[in-house]
Enzyme design. Structure first.
Site, PDB file in Angstrom:
ATOM      1  N   ASP A 194     -42.021  36.155 -66.305  1.00  0.00           N
ATOM      2  CA  ASP A 194     -43.205  35.963 -67.134  1.00  0.00           C
ATOM      3  C   ASP A 194     -42.784  35.853 -68.594  1.00  0.00           C
ATOM      4  OD1 ASP A 194     -45.129  35.931 -65.184  1.00  0.00           O
ATOM      5  OD2 ASP A 194     -45.665  38.043 -65.378  1.00  0.00           O
ATOM      6  N   LYS A 216     -47.217  32.510 -68.925  1.00  0.00           N
ATOM      7  CA  LYS A 216     -48.491  31.961 -69.385  1.00  0.00           C
ATOM      8  C   LYS A 216     -48.842  32.567 -70.732  1.00  0.00           C
ATOM      9  CE  LYS A 216     -50.404  31.800 -64.660  1.00  0.00           C
ATOM     10  NZ  LYS A 216     -49.288  32.498 -63.977  1.00  0.00           N
ATOM     11  N   MET A 326     -55.959  41.571 -72.506  1.00  0.00           N
ATOM     12  CA  MET A 326     -56.237  40.136 -72.706  1.00  0.00           C
ATOM     13  C   MET A 326     -57.648  39.918 -73.248  1.00  0.00           C
ATOM     14  SD  MET A 326     -54.507  38.995 -69.061  1.00  0.00           S
ATOM     15  CE  MET A 326     -55.394  40.306 -68.179  1.00  0.00           C
TER      16      MET A 326
END
Length: 406
Positions: A194, A216, A326
């Site tokens: 990641d 991402k 997030m």
């Protein structure tokens, strides 16, 4: 010359004669290996009583008899009577049962190595001459530390079935990855990584390890999840050990469940190594306890992608700590929902950017002003948002000052 062998004791009968300190310590080892342990002794230690309470061992409260060896695979003679231990070793020899004589290793047919486990590899050290437990433990611990630090290339040399290991690497500080996670990285033929987490550790893997970056960001998803699943499965099906290095914990908003499901569907062996979730570790490193006696007794962790859901709103209104992952782009909606639910405008809010790393930054505010503060200071993801009284600056110092001396 002593030959070294490994014995698989899972489900097999192991008899321990004696219930003192030596027996208690070694029983833990047998239990951890899945053996069916029976302890025979007139008096039983409190430690072994607890093992029996949990169903780990069977206790026989009397002196040891030769018939106690019937059906046994292995026996430990660890009574406080050296003559009895020697006799048990002789009885075991007659019955062809492996035996450790705790009083005199030369009289037994086996010796117990000081062992450490590292994934699917175990390292054992034993004395070939007069037993010296302190010495072999020192050697074992030195070797174990070397392996667990990732300083040894532990990749398989012989072809075998491939597998996938999902490793939670923690919030970013490489020192916060678990020991098993570090071991797994040293076993990897392929690392699928990641963008977040302990990616600094990638500089330690050998140059011929394939590293695939599928990270991402909030506005960029270069490798969709189905493609990540395909990479994991296909690399493992070629016989490789594939480490999926994920930030935080694989099962806390990390899509680990989807990746495990893909492996199971394809018949690929998969292991999950839990990680320290950033939802708890990042606030902790920033001096924010997500629970604190007299302040907050519950915590809810949620994703901020869709703003504040009903559970998060209810938790904030009830005075619980709510941690948003997030959630930077959704912060205005989160604040609006909290105030509409009756939360006090003075409710503390803390935002921790790049938690546990060298670029960590903490922004403190309240529901009333946090959105403006974020604009003024340029808060950007990755960041953890903590809403609740525990986010108040100086909470711990104030709590300690208010605690009376014992």
């Amino acid at each position: 010359m002593t030959a070294l062998f490994g014995l698989d004791l899972r489900g097999r009968s192991v008899v321990v004669a004696g219930a003192g300190a030596v027996a208690s310590r070694r029983v833990r080892r047998f239990v951890s290996e899945g053996a069916a342990v029976t302890v025979v002794a007139p008096e039983i230690s409190a430690d072994l009583e607890r093992h029996a309470l949990h169903g780990d061992v069977t206790l026989v409260r009397r002196g040891f008899m030769p018939r106690d060896l019937d059906g046994a695979w292995f026996v430990l003679a660890a009574t406080d009577d050296p003559d009895l231990n020697d006799a048990i070793a002789a009885w075991a020899h007659e019955r062809q049962v492996w035996c450790i004589d705790a009083s005199d290793a030369s009289r037994g047919s086996a010796r117990q190595a000081a062992m450490s486990k590292h994934g699917d590899l175990a390292v054992g050290v034993l004395s070939l001459d007069t037993p010296d437990p302190g010495r072999i433990r020192a050697v074992r611990d030195a070797v174990a530390a070397h392996l667990d630090a990732g300083d040894v290339d532990m990749r398989r040399r012989r072809p075998g079935a491939g597998k996938v290991i999902l490793v939670g690497s923690g919030p970013g500080d490489p020192g916060l990855i678990t020991v098993r996670g570090r071991q797994a990285l040293s076993e990897a033929d392929v690392v699928v990584t990641d963008r977040l987490g302990a990616t600094e550790l990638l500089v330690t893997v050998p140059y011929d390890v394939e590293v695939i970056n599928v990270g991402k960001s909030p506005d960029r998803h270069p490798v969709p999840q189905h493609e990540i699943n395909r990479i994991l499965v296909e690399r493992a099906q070629t016989g490789k050990t594939v480490v999926r290095l994920k930030g935080g914990d694989p099962y806390v908003f990390g899509r680990g469940g989807e990746e495990v499901h893909a492996c199971i569907d394809a018949g690929v062996d998969v292991e999950v190594v839990p990680g320290i979730t950033s939802a708890l570790a990042v606030p902790a490193r920033a001096g924010i306890p997500v629970t604190q006696r007299g302040v907050a007794t519950s915590v809810l962790v949620t994703t901020g992608h869709a703003g504040a859901d009903k559970a998060a709103v209810a938790a904030m209104a009830a005075g619980a700590t709510v941690v948003f992952l997030m959630g930077v782009s959704a912060l205005p909606d989160i604040v609006k929902a909290a105030l509409a639910a009756g939360c006090r405008p003075e409710t503390p809010v803390a935002i921790v950017e790049n938690g546990t790393t060298a670029t960590e930054r903490v922004t403190h505010g309240t529901l009333e002003d946090i959105v403006l503060l974020c604009v003024e200071t340029g808060v950007k993801p990755p960041a953890i948002i903590v809403v609740g009284e525990v986010a108040s600056p100086g909470l711990l110092a104030g709590a300690l000052a208010a605690t009376p001396e014992p």
